[in-house]
Design an enzyme around this catalytic site. Sequence first.
Site, PDB file in Angstrom:
ATOM      1  N   CYS A  29       1.540   3.993  -2.883  1.00 61.59           N
ATOM      2  CA  CYS A  29       0.815   4.640  -3.779  1.00 61.59           C
ATOM      3  C   CYS A  29       0.243   5.406  -2.523  1.00 61.59           C
ATOM      4  CB  CYS A  29      -0.632   4.321  -4.413  1.00 61.59           C
ATOM      5  SG  CYS A  29       0.591   2.637  -5.911  1.00 61.59           S
ATOM      6  N   HIS A  30      -0.139   5.052  -1.791  1.00 59.25           N
ATOM      7  CA  HIS A  30      -0.492   6.111  -0.148  1.00 59.25           C
ATOM      8  C   HIS A  30       0.066   6.987   0.510  1.00 59.25           C
ATOM      9  CE1 HIS A  30      -4.163   4.301  -1.979  1.00 59.25           C
ATOM     10  NE2 HIS A  30      -3.632   3.283  -1.598  1.00 59.25           N
TER      11      HIS A  30
ATOM     12  N   CYS B  28       1.050  -1.086   0.010  1.00 58.63           N
ATOM     13  CA  CYS B  28       0.324   0.101  -0.257  1.00 58.63           C
ATOM     14  C   CYS B  28       1.255   1.743  -0.083  1.00 58.63           C
ATOM     15  CB  CYS B  28      -0.834   0.529   1.385  1.00 58.63           C
ATOM     16  SG  CYS B  28      -1.574  -1.765   1.325  1.00 58.63           S
TER      17      CYS B  28
ATOM     18  N   MET C 109      -6.391   1.288  -8.612  1.00 58.37           N
ATOM     19  CA  MET C 109      -6.143   0.107  -7.680  1.00 58.37           C
ATOM     20  C   MET C 109      -5.994  -1.974  -7.652  1.00 58.37           C
ATOM     21  SD  MET C 109      -7.380   0.107  -3.780  1.00 58.37           S
ATOM     22  CE  MET C 109      -7.032  -0.857  -2.728  1.00 58.37           C
TER      23      MET C 109
ATOM     24  N   HIS D 200       6.592  11.124 -10.651  1.00 63.96           N
ATOM     25  CA  HIS D 200       6.513  10.103 -10.752  1.00 63.96           C
ATOM     26  C   HIS D 200       7.833   9.414 -11.242  1.00 63.96           C
ATOM     27  CE1 HIS D 200       5.893   5.809  -9.028  1.00 63.96           C
ATOM     28  NE2 HIS D 200       5.665   5.480  -9.939  1.00 63.96           N
TER      29      HIS D 200
ATOM     30  N   HIS E  11       1.759   6.750 -17.373  1.00 61.52           N
ATOM     31  CA  HIS E  11       2.997   6.432 -16.368  1.00 61.52           C
ATOM     32  C   HIS E  11       3.832   5.850 -17.774  1.00 61.52           C
ATOM     33  CE1 HIS E  11       5.031   3.365 -14.027  1.00 61.52           C
ATOM     34  NE2 HIS E  11       3.875   3.384 -13.571  1.00 61.52           N
TER      35      HIS E  11
HETATM   36 FE1  DHE Z   1       7.737   0.692  -9.958  1.00 56.94          FE
HETATM   37  C1  DHE Z   1       9.892   2.333 -12.060  1.00 56.94           C
HETATM   38  C2  DHE Z   1       7.667   3.914  -7.945  1.00 56.94           C
HETATM   39  C3  DHE Z   1       5.355  -0.239  -8.673  1.00 56.94           C
HETATM   40  C4  DHE Z   1       7.785  -1.753 -11.544  1.00 56.94           C
HETATM   41  N1  DHE Z   1       8.682   3.331 -10.106  1.00 56.94           N
HETATM   42  C5  DHE Z   1       9.760   3.182 -10.692  1.00 56.94           C
HETATM   43  C6  DHE Z   1      10.099   4.750 -10.736  1.00 56.94           C
HETATM   44  C7  DHE Z   1       9.179   5.051  -9.820  1.00 56.94           C
HETATM   45  C8  DHE Z   1       8.226   3.883  -8.832  1.00 56.94           C
HETATM   46  C9  DHE Z   1       9.570   5.958  -8.745  1.00 56.94           C
HETATM   47  C10 DHE Z   1      11.006   5.253 -11.705  1.00 56.94           C
HETATM   48  C11 DHE Z   1      12.187   5.027 -11.158  1.00 56.94           C
HETATM   49  C12 DHE Z   1      13.721   5.539 -12.158  1.00 56.94           C
HETATM   50  O1  DHE Z   1      13.172   6.103 -13.359  1.00 56.94           O
HETATM   51  O2  DHE Z   1      14.935   6.199 -11.685  1.00 56.94           O
HETATM   52  N2  DHE Z   1       6.511   1.829  -8.354  1.00 56.94           N
HETATM   53  C13 DHE Z   1       7.096   2.642  -7.741  1.00 56.94           C
HETATM   54  C14 DHE Z   1       6.377   2.718  -6.911  1.00 56.94           C
HETATM   55  O3  DHE Z   1       5.804   4.012  -6.016  1.00 56.94           O
HETATM   56  C15 DHE Z   1       4.749   1.565  -6.632  1.00 56.94           C
HETATM   57  C16 DHE Z   1       3.289   2.492  -7.466  1.00 56.94           C
HETATM   58  C17 DHE Z   1       4.290   1.215  -6.339  1.00 56.94           C
HETATM   59  C18 DHE Z   1       5.498   0.296  -5.169  1.00 56.94           C
HETATM   60  O4  DHE Z   1       4.381   0.175  -4.118  1.00 56.94           O
HETATM   61  O5  DHE Z   1       6.304   0.123  -5.210  1.00 56.94           O
HETATM   62  C19 DHE Z   1       5.520   0.199  -8.223  1.00 56.94           C
HETATM   63  N3  DHE Z   1       6.385  -0.697 -10.106  1.00 56.94           N
HETATM   64  C20 DHE Z   1       5.557  -1.475  -9.714  1.00 56.94           C
HETATM   65  C21 DHE Z   1       5.385  -2.666  -9.910  1.00 56.94           C
HETATM   66  O6  DHE Z   1       4.816  -2.918  -9.063  1.00 56.94           O
HETATM   67  C22 DHE Z   1       6.250  -2.903 -11.127  1.00 56.94           C
HETATM   68  C23 DHE Z   1       5.321  -3.151 -11.929  1.00 56.94           C
HETATM   69  C24 DHE Z   1       6.759  -4.654 -10.553  1.00 56.94           C
HETATM   70  C25 DHE Z   1       7.492  -4.240  -8.910  1.00 56.94           C
HETATM   71  O7  DHE Z   1       9.113  -4.220  -9.028  1.00 56.94           O
HETATM   72  O8  DHE Z   1       6.783  -4.622  -8.230  1.00 56.94           O
HETATM   73  C26 DHE Z   1       7.414  -2.071 -11.023  1.00 56.94           C
HETATM   74  N4  DHE Z   1       9.146   0.447 -11.892  1.00 56.94           N
HETATM   75  C27 DHE Z   1       8.573  -0.967 -11.754  1.00 56.94           C
HETATM   76  C28 DHE Z   1      10.174  -0.845 -13.182  1.00 56.94           C
HETATM   77  C29 DHE Z   1      10.459   0.193 -13.088  1.00 56.94           C
HETATM   78  C30 DHE Z   1      10.034   1.003 -12.005  1.00 56.94           C
HETATM   79  C31 DHE Z   1      10.254  -2.150 -14.199  1.00 56.94           C
HETATM   80  C32 DHE Z   1      11.839   1.257 -14.430  1.00 56.94           C
HETATM   81  C33 DHE Z   1      10.919   1.086 -15.759  1.00 56.94           C
HETATM   82  C34 DHE Z   1      12.527   1.187 -16.652  1.00 56.94           C
HETATM   83  O9  DHE Z   1      11.698   1.449 -18.256  1.00 56.94           O
HETATM   84  O10 DHE Z   1      13.238   2.113 -16.526  1.00 56.94           O
END
Ligand code: DHE
Length: 534
Positions: free
Chosen positions: A50-51, A47, A88, A327, A369
């Site tokens: 996002c929250h 959670c 969500m 983000h 996104h």
């Molecule tokens: Fe991510 C990038 C935050 C959920 C996979 N994710 C990012 C970035 C942020 C972020 C701030 C950018 C980083 C950068 O460029 O410096 N992600 C978050 C969250 O806060 C969120 C929404 C909820 C959480 O609880 O984490 C979240 N993210 C996920 C997932 O559920 C994903 C699909 C799988 C996982 O890791 O749990 C996921 N996020 C990714 C990936 C990137 C990413 C693969 C990098 C993408 C790229 O090509 O650079």
Amino acid sequence: MRGKHAYWISLFSIVLLFSSSAAMAAGAPKLTKDEWKKATQIYFDRCAGCHGTLRKGATGPNLKPKKTLEMGTETLQEIINEGTPGGMPNFGESGMITKAETNLMARFIQNKPVAPPEMSIGQMKMTHKIIVPVKNRPSKPLHKRNWQNFFGVVERDAGKIAIIDGDTKEIINKVDSGYATHILRSSATGRYFVSIGRDGKVGLIDLFMKKPTLVATVKTCAEARSVDSSKFHGFEDKWLIVGCYWPPHFVVLDGLSLEPKKVVSTRGYTYDTFTYHAEPRVAAIVSSHYSPEWVLNIKETGYIWLVDYSNIDNLKISMIEGERFLHDGGWDATHRYFMAAANMRDTMVIIDTKERKKVGQFTVGTKPHPGRGGNWIDPKYGPVSGTVHIGEGLLSVWGSDPKGHPQYAWKVVRSIELPPGSGSLFMKTHPKSKHMWLDFTLNTDKESYQSVQVMDINKPGVLKSIKIAPKGSKARVVHMEYNKAGDEVWISVWEKDGQVVVIDDKTLKIKKRITGLVTPTGKFNVYNTMHDIY
Ligand code: DHE
């Protein structure tokens, strides 16, 4: 060293547990100590991203007791179980948590949020581990592989990074990276992969070793999502920066040893209403190609910080006003403009890293996104960039060539409707390819979330769906990455017995299924990541 690490972790748990008695809001359902501990962990895992840890809201709405007490256990449990059209996930229905846990979480969030402990640089140093000292590392690769075409694949739930040879498609090694690793970035020279876990643990992986190996680790915070290295000429591989969610701070590390050098709080006032925010989290980070600076999205206050690393003892930070809830984001094709998504404001903010100022801001669809986004040449509008959205099935395309096509720069020129539903997380392009790829990971329709869409950039709006998940699989597919040559696209089938599917970018046919991967999510090609090619 191990003992000190354990001490810090248990101190963290004790503080959280102790806080439980102070956090019972008047009229809120009561939780036992064990329930509190379990709910705190689930909240962190599912959670907080996002929250927010303090539940003030960001990508998801605020969950303060004033609101949640009014909603009551039954309504909250229903939402946690079934999800919402706003993006969500249906945590209960999808089996991510049990029915009893949906009830536990509905009761938990009616209580007051508890601020977890802060983390000093001294506490970070207690967790710092050099596994292979810099002087013992090889000066050139100890193997004959084409290491610039290696892929690092995050095996999220295994806490490992699989290093795959992009030429042979062989899994060369699996490196322990720690709890729920989020992403990888390449160092400026490409020699190192740096991993960042949701738990703030950083890992440095040396690709010159006979088998890619973890050479140093450090924990920089309780919760993090981003990391990058110093890429400007003269500073290659010298520093690393970690962006934390909790405590809200960034940390500068030595790029080769991971020794923590500097920690800077991001707490402060929102850019628009000048209201104090106790949890402005560091979201995306990129490393400027025009000056020795990192570009940081400070989510809750809406600033884009330029952190000058040329003299870290006299750190200079420029604060550019952007939009709240920044983000993710990435570069345009020239690497001059950083394009950041303020997802809860449906807005893109454009920063010129040469002139060091904001040059554009415009609205797109619901909850953009882009990941790092995509750049391509549109037959009518010239060089363009785009984003997909979590909140609606839409591809927003804007001009990103202020020099050659000033009339379209930083204006939406195409809004391409995607197949029904929402929930796209990532898109991908490559300068040598004529395709633009996007996923539908959070869509509610199985056929959609198991497929990716590909668009011929010369036929804007014409999309073809390609099924990626194998027959019988329940998995969602997520995240695309090109190989070094730009003629293959790698896509993850995100499940326990998961795989990475390699597509021939010309024929759009599946070339290979790389199996034996546990919950693969992001994957990063060394060459493309070190040069920011997408
Ligand atoms: Fe991510 C990038 C935050 C959920 C996979 N994710 C990012 C970035 C942020 C972020 C701030 C950018 C980083 C950068 O460029 O410096 N992600 C978050 C969250 O806060 C969120 C929404 C909820 C959480 O609880 O984490 C979240 N993210 C996920 C997932 O559920 C994903 C699909 C799988 C996982 O890791 O749990 C996921 N996020 C990714 C990936 C990137 C990413 C693969 C990098 C993408 C790229 O090509 O650079």
